[in-house]
Design a protein around this motif. Sequence first.
Motif, PDB file in Angstrom:
ATOM      1  N   GLU A 156       7.303  23.048 -25.975  1.00  0.00           N
ATOM      2  CA  GLU A 156       7.619  24.051 -26.996  1.00  0.00           C
ATOM      3  C   GLU A 156       6.344  24.667 -27.565  1.00  0.00           C
ATOM      4  O   GLU A 156       6.270  25.883 -27.764  1.00  0.00           O
ATOM      5  CB  GLU A 156       8.485  23.433 -28.092  1.00  0.00           C
ATOM      6  N   GLU A 157       5.320  23.847 -27.814  1.00  0.00           N
ATOM      7  CA  GLU A 157       4.036  24.370 -28.275  1.00  0.00           C
ATOM      8  C   GLU A 157       3.453  25.342 -27.248  1.00  0.00           C
ATOM      9  O   GLU A 157       2.876  26.366 -27.612  1.00  0.00           O
ATOM     10  CB  GLU A 157       3.038  23.228 -28.505  1.00  0.00           C
ATOM     11  N   TYR A 192      15.403  24.756 -24.966  1.00  0.00           N
ATOM     12  CA  TYR A 192      14.570  25.418 -25.965  1.00  0.00           C
ATOM     13  C   TYR A 192      14.673  26.918 -25.764  1.00  0.00           C
ATOM     14  O   TYR A 192      14.631  27.398 -24.627  1.00  0.00           O
ATOM     15  CB  TYR A 192      13.117  24.954 -25.803  1.00  0.00           C
ATOM     16  N   LYS A 208       7.887  18.316 -27.053  1.00  0.00           N
ATOM     17  CA  LYS A 208       7.121  18.929 -28.138  1.00  0.00           C
ATOM     18  C   LYS A 208       5.993  19.789 -27.568  1.00  0.00           C
ATOM     19  O   LYS A 208       5.761  20.919 -28.013  1.00  0.00           O
ATOM     20  CB  LYS A 208       6.564  17.832 -29.050  1.00  0.00           C
ATOM     21  N   LYS A 209       5.292  19.264 -26.567  1.00  0.00           N
ATOM     22  CA  LYS A 209       4.183  20.013 -25.952  1.00  0.00           C
ATOM     23  C   LYS A 209       4.693  21.238 -25.193  1.00  0.00           C
ATOM     24  O   LYS A 209       4.050  22.291 -25.209  1.00  0.00           O
ATOM     25  CB  LYS A 209       3.360  19.111 -25.027  1.00  0.00           C
TER      26      LYS A 209
END
Length: 160
Positions: free
Chosen positions: A137-138, A6, A134-135
């Motif tokens: 990246e958040e 990422y 996902k978390k």
Amino acid sequence: MREHRYTIDMPHSAARLWALFQDYDRWTDYAPMVLEVQVVHPGDQHGNGLLRRVIYQMPMGRKGAALELVTDVAKDRGYTFTMLSSTPGNDQTGKVRLEPLGPNQTRFHFEERYHLTKAPWKWFEGRIYGFINKKNEETMRAASQWLTDHPEYRPDLVAR
């Protein structure tokens, strides 16, 4: 073995991002999964050998814990981490790298490699790490936003 990478550009200096990422008491301010970070061993004067326990929220109200060993520390630039498993072969590795692009502009790089070998977890590896990725990246977007919303945090590290 799975790998997640990422990258995100952030409107903050690498030094200010580094300061926030080393401020473990603040992780719960911007990281949606993190409940607590415990420094088990501080490592050397640069942070090499730091051992931290990250307590985090999982789906369905469960809690998890990761014991992370930090190495290859380069101040304001990045580090390597190994999430130590009690099961041989289940250790996960990753890197955080800060690439200064200009005054108050940094490209954040994150990578993580994992491989679950124990049933039943290995059957759900894709779904588990899809959620975690996902978390993560958040969390990075939220860290950048937190710095934007808190100009009083380490103003000495903002280029003028």
